[in-house]
Design a protein around this motif. Structure first.
Motif, PDB file in Angstrom:
ATOM      1  N   ALA A  85      39.929  26.661  43.361  1.00  0.00           N
ATOM      2  CA  ALA A  85      40.090  27.659  44.424  1.00  0.00           C
ATOM      3  C   ALA A  85      40.470  29.014  43.838  1.00  0.00           C
ATOM      4  O   ALA A  85      39.943  30.062  44.243  1.00  0.00           O
ATOM      5  N   ARG A  86      41.384  29.002  42.867  1.00  0.00           N
ATOM      6  CA  ARG A  86      41.792  30.265  42.249  1.00  0.00           C
ATOM      7  C   ARG A  86      40.648  30.859  41.443  1.00  0.00           C
ATOM      8  O   ARG A  86      40.427  32.072  41.460  1.00  0.00           O
ATOM      9  N   LYS A  91      36.474  35.118  40.953  1.00  0.00           N
ATOM     10  CA  LYS A  91      35.085  35.529  40.817  1.00  0.00           C
ATOM     11  C   LYS A  91      34.643  36.329  42.042  1.00  0.00           C
ATOM     12  O   LYS A  91      33.885  37.303  41.923  1.00  0.00           O
ATOM     13  N   ASP A  92      35.135  35.945  43.229  1.00  0.00           N
ATOM     14  CA  ASP A  92      34.813  36.718  44.430  1.00  0.00           C
ATOM     15  C   ASP A  92      35.356  38.148  44.322  1.00  0.00           C
ATOM     16  O   ASP A  92      34.721  39.103  44.797  1.00  0.00           O
ATOM     17  N   THR A  93      36.532  38.290  43.699  1.00  0.00           N
ATOM     18  CA  THR A  93      37.107  39.621  43.492  1.00  0.00           C
ATOM     19  C   THR A  93      36.182  40.475  42.632  1.00  0.00           C
ATOM     20  O   THR A  93      36.067  41.695  42.835  1.00  0.00           O
ATOM     21  N   GLN A  95      32.883  40.085  42.438  1.00  0.00           N
ATOM     22  CA  GLN A  95      31.507  40.056  42.925  1.00  0.00           C
ATOM     23  C   GLN A  95      30.863  41.441  43.053  1.00  0.00           C
ATOM     24  O   GLN A  95      29.694  41.615  42.670  1.00  0.00           O
ATOM     25  N   PRO A  96      31.581  42.458  43.554  1.00  0.00           N
ATOM     26  CA  PRO A  96      30.930  43.775  43.642  1.00  0.00           C
ATOM     27  C   PRO A  96      30.440  44.297  42.295  1.00  0.00           C
ATOM     28  O   PRO A  96      29.403  44.975  42.231  1.00  0.00           O
ATOM     29  N   TYR A  97      31.157  43.991  41.245  1.00  0.00           N
ATOM     30  CA  TYR A  97      30.732  44.428  39.911  1.00  0.00           C
ATOM     31  C   TYR A  97      29.471  43.681  39.469  1.00  0.00           C
ATOM     32  O   TYR A  97      28.588  44.267  38.832  1.00  0.00           O
ATOM     33  N   TYR A  98      29.392  42.384  39.797  1.00  0.00           N
ATOM     34  CA  TYR A  98      28.182  41.617  39.476  1.00  0.00           C
ATOM     35  C   TYR A  98      26.968  42.264  40.131  1.00  0.00           C
ATOM     36  O   TYR A  98      25.920  42.443  39.488  1.00  0.00           O
ATOM     37  N   PRO A 296      47.319  39.393  40.713  1.00  0.00           N
ATOM     38  CA  PRO A 296      47.694  37.998  40.968  1.00  0.00           C
ATOM     39  C   PRO A 296      46.508  37.061  41.134  1.00  0.00           C
ATOM     40  O   PRO A 296      46.680  35.839  41.079  1.00  0.00           O
ATOM     41  N   SER A 297      45.321  37.617  41.319  1.00  0.00           N
ATOM     42  CA  SER A 297      44.138  36.760  41.478  1.00  0.00           C
ATOM     43  C   SER A 297      43.646  36.184  40.148  1.00  0.00           C
ATOM     44  O   SER A 297      42.884  35.212  40.146  1.00  0.00           O
ATOM     45  N   ALA A 298      44.047  36.772  39.041  1.00  0.00           N
ATOM     46  CA  ALA A 298      43.541  36.315  37.739  1.00  0.00           C
ATOM     47  C   ALA A 298      43.984  34.888  37.463  1.00  0.00           C
ATOM     48  O   ALA A 298      45.165  34.561  37.607  1.00  0.00           O
TER      49      ALA A 298
END
Length: 354
Positions: A85-86, A91-93, A95-98, A296-298
């Motif tokens: 989940a983390r 990765k969702d964080t 996503q805009p860069y992808y 904190p998402s890392a």
């Protein structure tokens, strides 16, 4: 007879000058280690980014060229449990860069790994018998450490607080690396994850010196003779130098890292967890500015870097770690040998005037 005022580290490690070339995973090469050894310092080979076979090959190359004391450095973190989940949130964080860079968001996330000290690494130490074994993130478990010490190797580890220094001495360290907040690369913290516990070298060294009986090695923000003399005046027996060696031709760094080291200002470094999941000091780049250096998402160390790899392949300067300490502006374009000799000779000259 040595003219250094404190010869404890020289005697303990069998070196000529009180300088340890820092083990910098990914940047340190066998050529750097050999040159540091030949200049009288302790050459250090990092193991965290190498397989057992690669590390054995590196030691073979070093020992064919030099018989001087060698330090093998290991991480001793515990690999984290899986947290899908983390990983997905991280990765969702990104996503805009992808989408912006044209990286494939749906492709499997590459694995980012760092090898911890384990039985296989311990067997390699028993086989190769380096004169020095150093650790980052504390010490390995008791039975592994006992096997290391049974080889006759001197054991070093990094402390970022007085409490960590006392713990390391109590658990068998022969000398302690006092790592100030100024230092580049990964913080060695292991008793607490609280970054507010991290203090500067000038405050840390004398307090560690007062708290332990083993010799202390100062690390963080030392890139010239003035820093060496100051560290010795604070009670350190030696210094460990990293960032200054990144400027040498023996360093294996990317073109982006090379450029950043030579153009960033001293104020443009920050502690970040984005690239590995543990706090480390590097030069601020795009992803650090836009996501915040501590996010904190890392995912937990060492897994955070995997999702960044496809972005790094598209924009290396903006999405790769550019490790550096706060004294980067003191860096010089010298060879490892010449830098080590200059640092030691200029420090001795300054000491002789006092």
């Amino acid at each position: 007879m040595s003219t250094w005022p404190d010869t404890r580290i020289l005697d303990l490690l069998g070196i000529d000058v009180p300088i340890i070339q820092a083990p910098m995973a990914g940047a340190t090469t066998t050529a750097m280690v050999i040159a540091a050894q030949r200049a009288g310092a302790l050459g250090s080979m990092p193991a965290a980014a190498l397989s057992i076979e690669q590390l054995r090959e590196a030691v073979t190359v070093i020992r064919l060229a030099s018989t001087r004391p060698l330090n093998l450095n290991f991480f001793c973190h515990q690999p984290p449990p899986a947290d899908e989940a983390r990983d997905r949130r991280w990765k969702d964080t990104l996503q805009p860069y992808y989408h912006e860079l044209g990286a494939d968001f749906e492709a499997p996330t590459p694995v980012s790994n760092r090898a911890p000290f384990n039985d296989a690494a311990c067997q390699l130490v028993e086989d190769l018998r380096p004169q020095v074994v150093s650790f980052h993130f504390g010490l390995p478990e008791k039975s592994l450490l006992a096997r290391v010490k049974a080889t006759g190797a001197k054991v070093l580890s990094s402390a970022t607080t007085v409490e960590e220094a006392v713990w390391l001495e109590e658990h068998g360290c022969d000398a302690i690396i006092a790592m100030g907040i100024e230092a580049g690369g990964h913080r060695g913290l292991f008793l607490s994850e609280d970054l507010n516990s991290q203090i500067g070298l000038m405050a840390l060294v004398p307090q560690v010196v007062d708290a332990v009986s083993v010799p202390v090695i100062a690390a963080g923000g030392i890139s010239d003779a003035r820093g060496i003399v100051a560290a010795l005046a604070l009670g350190a027996s030696a210094v460990q130098i990293g960032t200054a060696y990144l400027f040498t031709p023996e360093a294996s760094i990317t073109a982006s890292h090379h450029h950043a080291l030579r153009h960033a200002q001293a104020s443009e470094t920050a502690l970040t967890n984005l690239f590995t999941g543990r706090p480390a000091r590097g030069i601020v780049n795009r992803v650090m500015r836009e996501l915040g250096p501590i996010n904190p998402s890392a995912p937990a160390f060492p897994q955070a870097g995997g999702a960044l790899m496809p972005l790094k392949a598209k924009d290396e300067a903006g999405f790769s770690n550019l490790w550096a300490g706060q004294a980067l502006r003191l860096g010089q374009d010298l060879s490892t040998y010449d830098l080590t000799r200059q640092l030691s000779e200029q420090a001795l000259a300054r000491l002789s005037r006092h």
